[in-house]
Design an enzyme around this catalytic site. Structure first.
Site, short mmCIF file in Angstrom:
data_model
loop_
_atom_site.label_atom_id
_atom_site.label_comp_id
_atom_site.label_asym_id
_atom_site.label_seq_id
_atom_site.Cartn_x
_atom_site.Cartn_y
_atom_site.Cartn_z
NE ARG A 27 -1.80 -1.14 3.51
CZ ARG A 27 -2.03 -1.28 4.80
NH1 ARG A 27 -3.24 -1.15 5.25
NH2 ARG A 27 -1.07 -1.55 5.65
CG HIS A 67 11.06 -21.81 6.50
ND1 HIS A 67 10.08 -21.36 7.34
CD2 HIS A 67 12.14 -22.05 7.27
CE1 HIS A 67 10.55 -21.33 8.56
NE2 HIS A 67 11.79 -21.75 8.57
CE LYS A 98 15.34 -25.34 8.24
NZ LYS A 98 16.34 -24.27 8.29
CD GLU A 144 12.39 -21.29 17.25
OE1 GLU A 144 12.56 -20.54 16.30
OE2 GLU A 144 11.33 -21.35 17.91
CG ASP A 188 4.99 -20.37 15.63
OD1 ASP A 188 4.50 -19.73 14.69
OD2 ASP A 188 6.17 -20.23 16.01
CG HIS A 248 7.95 -25.62 10.73
ND1 HIS A 248 7.67 -25.20 9.46
CD2 HIS A 248 8.04 -24.49 11.48
CE1 HIS A 248 7.61 -23.87 9.45
NE2 HIS A 248 7.82 -23.42 10.66
CE LYS A 258 8.94 -18.99 19.31
NZ LYS A 258 9.95 -19.05 18.26
#
Ligand code: NAP
Length: 481
Positions: A51, A178, A182, A216, A235, A240, A330
């Site tokens: 935009r 994604h 890999k 992570e 998530d 994944h 995490k």
């Protein structure tokens, strides 16, 4: 060893959300690298769309800054950057309004591959798909790429699928995960299906259990509010980890074609048993200062999990009786993604009880240092008699294939697959819905019971309960170093 680069066809790629974070960090730098490697042909066009009012020159300046920030300095040469920027155009478009669409239509060329990358909030997928179709900007040969999250439950995923299906056929829709781009994930298929060695052992008769870890070190940081409405299950697991599980557990497809692969993955998801209350542990990192989930999420009463560990069973002939343990979190001790296939004990040891047997484990490392190792028993060197020890047959892809092997980042590979029209590494609509159909009742159970996640220290390997999940089965998690 330098990988051979085969150029793709000439294309027009429109990136909706071109001024956003993902475009700046991944999509545009990835395209630059493919251009530098000669995979993008002269004459291709990359059209940014968002935009914000901006001229083409202003957008090119933004792209140039993004390259400075997200491409390694040794990969940036002024001539290559200049020729890449010359490919780039910009249109101001409002996904929900009328402005800019005629302009976009006018810039599209005939007879080249047309791809539309929707790097915008999923709430805009339907609006953009509809306008592309109604204004004749997309045709039957065009491709549309959509980002995660693909829904937050089965209902919303189904609605997104319906929005896209109203204007595009399934063979035009590329749902990005994604992880599937890999190198190691694709190598997993090569290891399983291009070698005779593993497949005869790849079943519950010989495999004791499988562990999949995605740890992570980062916390939820600036994404706190978004993450708090999602959690690790939505998530990470629904997309994944479920995809990794499918690639490990699926039957060999009859060929390496998109639908043959995706049919087999879908069967795995459909064969998953429902999880019971004793089959998972949820955690939340709780620490002093900025390391506290509740602070980062901006929600002192949050019951969202930043960690989850679980035990899954696949009810089919191949896997009945072999548990699959998954964990992701995490703010953990280190950044590790790996799949470990642990084989059973030999039926009889000829070396006596003094020799402690260790399991054969095949580890597929996704990060860091993509590679594989296989732990095998050998004789300990020296005169001490027949003493056994386990060692790793270790292969780092970077070492084995040469440090100068320029491995494309997952996004680069996946965007080139879109241009080639290869959907193998993209999720099909029914796969996504099947994964939600399995995840939904689990989350609903947590919500109905008002379960609170177990606290864990930032920088640790997760909550105590996760250790117990395996201990009670007489097994243990692989160490996160
Ligand atoms: P972002 O930084 O908020 O960017 C959103 C983009 O959408 C901006 O370019 C924005 O530009 C554009 N936009 C917003 N409303 C629009 C409208 N009505 N019409 C046209 N353009 C509009 O988001 P992001 O982080 O790049 O994420 C994009 C998508 O990728 C999201 O679905 C996200 O979940 C997903 N994703 C992101 C990451 C990541 O690392 N960032 C990772 C995985 C998935 P204007 O304001 O100028 O219109």
């Amino acid at each position: 060893m330098v990988a051979r680069v085969i150029p793709v066809e000439t294309f027009d790629l429109v990136i909706f959300g071109a001024t956003g974070d993902l475009a700046r960090r991944k999509i545009l730098p990835g395209l630059y690298r493919r251009w530098k490697e000669g995979q993008i042909p002269e004459g291709a066009a990359i059209i940014g769309a968002a935009r914000s009012e901006m001229t083409r020159e202003q957008f090119r300046a933004q792209v140039s800054e993004a390259l400075e920030e997200f491409v390694a300095p040794q990969e940036l040469t002024p001539e290559v950057v200049a020729s890449f920027l010359a490919m780039i155009d910009y249109v101001t478009v409002d996904a929900k309004g009328d402005g800019g669409w005629d302009d976009l239509a006018a810039r599209m060329r005939e007879n080249v591959v047309r791809a539309f990358y929707l790097s915008v909030a999923p709430a805009l997928f339907g609006d953009i798909a509809q306008r592309l179709h109604h204004r004749g900007i997309a045709d039957r040969a065009s491709r549309i790429v959509v980002e995660k999250p693909f829904g937050k439950d089965l209902k919303t995923a189904h609605a997104l699928n319906a929005d896209l299906a109203a204007h595009f056929h399934e063979d035009q829709i590329y749902r990005i995960d994604h992880y599937l781009g890999k190198e190691t994930v694709q190598n997993l298929m090569a290891v399983r299906f291009a070698n005779i060695l593993f497949e005869p052992l790849w079943n519950s008769q010989f495999v004791d259990h499988v562990q999949i870890t995605v740890a992570e070190t980062v916390g939820v940081g600036g994404r706190g509010e978004y993450y708090d409405n999602s959690g690790a299950m939505r998530d990470m697991v629904q997309n994944h980890m479920m995809q990794l599980l499918c690639l490990i557990a699926m039957e060999p497809p009859h060929c390496f074609e998109p639908d043959a692969m995706r049919d087999e993955k879908l069967k795995v998801i459909r064969a998953l048993d429902p999880m019971g209350p004793g089959d998972f542990v949820r955690g939340q990192y709780r620490g002093a200062g900025g390391d506290d989930y509740l602070l980062e999420a901006g929600n002192p009463d949050s019951r969202t999990e930043s960690f989850v560990a679980m035990k899954l069973h696949i009810s089919n002939w191949r896997w009945k009786g072999t548990p699959f343990y998954l964990r992701t979190g995490k703010r953990m001790k280190s950044r590790v993604s790996e799949i470990a296939v642990t084989f059973k004990e030999p039926p009889h040891s000829i070396f006596g009880e003094s020799n402690q047997w260790r399991e054969n484990v095949l580890v597929i490392r996704l990060q860091p240092d993509e590679g594989m190792d296989l732990r095998v028993m050998i004789k300990e060197p020296g005169p001490g008699g027949m003493r056994l020890k386990d060692v790793a047959l270790d292969m780092s892809f970077a070492e084995a294939l040469g440090n100068d092997l320029d491995m494309p980042d997952a996004y680069e590979r996946l965007i080139m697959d879109v241009i080639r029209g290869n959907q193998t590494l993209f999720m099909r609509g029914d796969e996504v819905e099947a994964a939600w159909a399995w995840v939904d009742p689990v989350i609903q159970g947590w919500e109905a019971r008002g379960d609170r996640p177990e606290p864990y220290d930032p920088g640790s390997t997760g909550p105590e309960g996760a250790l117990m999940l395996m201990h009670k089965d007489g097994r243990r998690w692989r160490e996160i170093r």
